[in-house]
Design an enzyme around this catalytic site. Structure first.
Site, mmCIF file in Angstrom:
data_model
loop_
_atom_site.group_PDB
_atom_site.id
_atom_site.type_symbol
_atom_site.label_atom_id
_atom_site.label_comp_id
_atom_site.label_asym_id
_atom_site.label_seq_id
_atom_site.Cartn_x
_atom_site.Cartn_y
_atom_site.Cartn_z
ATOM 1 N N ASP A 181 -21.778 16.279 12.717
ATOM 2 C CA ASP A 181 -22.725 17.391 12.690
ATOM 3 C C ASP A 181 -23.892 16.955 11.803
ATOM 4 O OD1 ASP A 181 -23.771 19.937 13.031
ATOM 5 O OD2 ASP A 181 -22.757 20.712 11.258
ATOM 6 N N CYS A 187 15.002 14.178 -2.744
ATOM 7 C CA CYS A 187 14.799 13.024 -1.873
ATOM 8 C C CYS A 187 15.053 13.439 -0.430
ATOM 9 C CB CYS A 187 15.687 11.851 -2.268
ATOM 10 S SG CYS A 187 17.433 12.115 -1.954
ATOM 11 N N CYS A 201 22.705 -2.185 5.200
ATOM 12 C CA CYS A 201 22.221 -0.866 4.766
ATOM 13 C C CYS A 201 20.753 -0.687 5.133
ATOM 14 C CB CYS A 201 22.410 -0.722 3.261
ATOM 15 S SG CYS A 201 21.589 0.729 2.624
#
Length: 747
Positions: free
Chosen positions: A443, A17, A399
């Protein structure tokens, strides 16, 4: 004289993680002699730039001390194939990773030896989520909570102790991770906030609530891991497309060989129904190839000798002998996985902003929580227990996990979804920029067109069309010239039997001739044919009209008679017009930039409905891109990645078109593997959808916290809703991001 700088690469086991990567990065940078560190949680690797005389043993000890194991990788080796983790939290836990990679930040790790191999089906498989360590810890915590509740009812005198023990069952591993995070330079991790809140709750007598909050925290982590595991499975599934073995032809006999040991230029036999084990070119045999596992195309493609095939696709009804063109570590699947791994580590501007914001946000929350706990009792005579309780709740509400994961989860899911459909973007910054483009410069040859001529018209002058095609094919039989191959392909499509010709000759710059049925047949340019037999005014006008449509015309002379003519042109891709329309409908200006002659370019431009700039040199294309940028456009340049290099570099986003070639994968900012013009519109679509998803995630993360912050301060909610506000928001954000895995481009 300055000491030289070199580079070493490691596989880091147990890192799965973003928090793990950050801790390793911090530790490695503190080692003497280390100049720079790049840690990839996705690939499980650490690349260190260091002075030549550095003691890398110190580096390895420091990283090992964090609870990880590091193994040096040989130069050029790939990390062990495996999932592409999407961290569902900015803190350290395994999130349902494969069992051999699970970790509790300080817990022991598997002693499995390192594997430096190309991606293969032998990669580690994740265990079921309900058997992961995180799930077992959550179950244990839940059972302890139920037991404490039962004991408390039966023996009220020991109720507090029972809930304290139940809380410790879940909190001890969390606290251990908190300490490891603090020692590695991350003092304000969610584990630390959770530990402080739980211990504080015990001190103010809320032991039962503390135990319940710890259990709910573990449930939230488990749910996050299950949701995030879907992103890992997406890329893991891609690596498992390649079979473990291949049938290598040796001395005329097929020998079963591990796929990673098959060498370039080896010939492999692929039986009907088998999955192709390597990129290669068909040397013999013809069959339908199911490319849907790699390209998403639902219709199998018929392929024969000289056709290119990719590892991971499925052979249909015929046996094929294929000459291998790329080793296992370099095949299309391996390179796609490597590119996605690298892209997921390249942070988007939004993600970088969120990271910077969270570095100040979390300490700020701690300060606010402390003030809420202390100021009212000291300044206004409030009850200490009540305000400390509110302060602890604010710690949990504040948090930043949901906020931190809001962007990388969405980007990782989008990069994975795009890669599975042949849309490769080199990082979050590219993914963001693609959605902002307002002009797309294409292109022509090989991008808007097929890149090879096709017969568009068979004109009968003195001979029926079928006879004109039959004679022309006979004259061209055996030639490898692109125009000859176009004629032979048209004859094959119309099932015309081509007779054998004699005395075939090439007349430089004019045409070819051969003897057929006792007469000379000549196929050449109109001017060369007119030298042999004059063209009528009507014939000349017809040829001129075909030339005005951008077509190359060859005239067939049978004996002295003008039999007919064949017109050819590099035709637009079948999806070019609808693809350009999709871009136009999205408000994007489209322009064709080509070095081809004006007449041909404008004919194709009219057919596709696109603005044309023709007869351009590479520097001219670059100047046009720069000019569009000066006009305020966000410019994407889409080309083959070779002769368009200056323009690709000048554009805001350079997109290479190609069928899995090195150039398509390594040039420019993004690549469209399967050459579909509509995929450019698909790339824009997934970019815009990703940014909408990120904005939704940020709103969910901050909105829920704002609501619960207010309700906590006024006394409506407490610790339970606070932890639900954190883990609930993180689960919602992750699940919302995972919806992007199901993205499919418009038909």
């Amino acid at each position: 004289m300055a000491e030289s700088v070199t580079q070493s690469r490691y596989r880091a086991e147990g890192m799965d993680c973003a928090s793990c990567a950050a801790k390793i990065d911090t530790a490695a940078r503190r080692v003497a002699g280390v100049e720079d560190v790049s840690v990839s949680a996705t690939a499980g690797t650490m690349t260190v730039r260091h002075r030549a005389g550095s003691d890398l043993a110190v580096l390895e000890r420091k990283v090992t001390g964090l609870g990880y194991k590091v193994f040096p990788l040989a130069p050029g080796a790939a990390a062990q194939a495996g999932p592409a983790p999407t961290c569902a939290h900015a803190h350290g836990h395994e999130h349902g990773a494969p069992e051999r990679n699970e970790h509790n930040h300080g817990a022991s790790h598997s002693d499995a030896p390192p594997q430096a191999a190309a991606p293969s089906a032998a990669a580690a498989r994740p265990v079921p989520w309900w058997r992961s360590r995180k799930a077992l810890l959550t179950i244990a915590s839940g059972l302890a909570l139920v037991a404490a509740y039962g004991i408390g009812k039966a023996f009220p005198a020991v109720e507090g102790v029972a809930f304290l023990v139940a809380m410790l069952v879940g909190l001890m591993p969390i606290a251990r991770r908190a300490v490891m995070a603090a020692l590695s330079g991350t003092p304000f991790s969610i584990e630390m906030l959770m530990t402080i809140a739980a211990v504080g709750a015990v001190f103010i007598g809320a032991t039962e609530e503390a135990a319940a909050v710890v259990f709910l925290f573990l449930v939230g982590e488990l749910l996050e891991g299950v949701a995030a595991g879907r992103a890992r499975a997406s890329i893991q599934g891609l690596t498992q497309l390649v079979p473990n073995t291949a049938l290598v032809v040796r001395d005329g006999r097929p020998v079963e060989t591990p796929a990673e040991e098959v060498e370039v230029d080896a010939v492999v036999l692929v039986r009907p129904g088998d999955r192709i084990a390597a990129d290669g070119i068909i040397v013999s045999g013809e069959s339908t190839i199911d490319e849907s596992p790699v390209t998403g195309e639902s219709t199998p493609v018929r392929k024969g000798p000289d056709a290119t095939v990719f590892a991971g696709t499925v052979n249909g009804d015929g046996a094929l002998h294929i000459k291998v063109t790329a080793a296992a570590a370099d095949n299309t699947i391996a390179r796609v996985v490597k590119l996605v791994e690298e892209a997921q580590e390249s942070k988007a501007p939004t993600e970088r902003f969120i990271d910077r914001f969270s570095r100040y946000y979390t300490p700020g929350v701690v300060v606010v929580a402390a003030l809420v706990a202390i100021v009212p009792p000291l300044a206004f005579g409030g009850a200490w227990d009540a305000w400390i309780y509110k302060g602890l709740a604010i710690l949990l509400i504040g948090c930043p996990c949901a906020l931190v994961i809001s962007t990388p989860a969405a980007i990782a899911a989008s990069l994975s979804a795009g890669a599975r459909r042949g849309l490769l973007m080199k990082g979050g910054a590219v993914l963001e920029n693609v959605g902002r483009i307002t002009a797309a410069c294409f292109d022509k040859t090989g991008t808007l067109t097929e890149g090879k001529p096709k017969v568009t018209d068979v004109v009968a002058f003195a001979t029926p069309e079928a006879e004109v095609l039959r004679l022309a094919a006979a004259v061209e039989a055996g030639s490898s010239h692109p125009l000859a191959r176009a004629i032979l392909a048209r004859a094959e499509d119309e099932k015309i039997e081509v007779p054998a010709a004699a005395d075939a000759k090439a007349h430089g710059g004019k045409g070819v001739s051969a003897m057929l049925d006792g007469r000379e047949v000549f196929l050449g340019s109109p001017a060369a044919t007119a030298e042999r037999s004059p063209l009528s005014a009507e014939q000349t006008a017809r040829i001129a009209a075909l030339n005005d449509e951008g077509k190359t015309v060859s005239v067939l002379l049978s004996g002295s008679e003008i039999a007919g003519a064949i017109a050819m042109r590099d035709e637009p891709r079948p999806d070019a017009r609808p693809g350009l329309k999709m871009l136009a409908d999205a408000g994007i200006k489209t322009v064709m930039l080509t070095g081809d002659n004006r007449r041909t370019a404008e004919a194709i431009g009219r057919q596709l409905g696109i603005e044309v700039r023709s007869e351009l040199l590479p520097q001219d294309k670059q100047e046009i891109v720069m000019d569009l940028k000066k006009q305020g456009f966000n410019v994407a340049k889409i080309g083959d990645g070779i002769n368009d290099a200056p323009a690709l570099a000048a554009a805001d986003v350079g997109i290479a078109m190609g069928g899995g070639t090195d150039v398509a994968l390594e040039t420019a900012d993004a690549a469209i593997l399967h050459g579909r013009v509509a995929d450019a519109a698909g790339m824009v679509e997934i970019s815009k959808r990703t940014m909408r998803n990120i904005h939704q995630n940020i709103t969910i993360a901050l909105g829920l916290k704002a609501v619960f912050l207010v309700t906590t301060v006024v006394g409506i909610t407490g610790l339970w809703p606070a932890i639900l506000a954190d883990t609930g928001a993180t689960v919602l954000v992750t699940a919302n991001a995972m919806r992007l895995l199901a993205w499919k481009p418009q038909a």
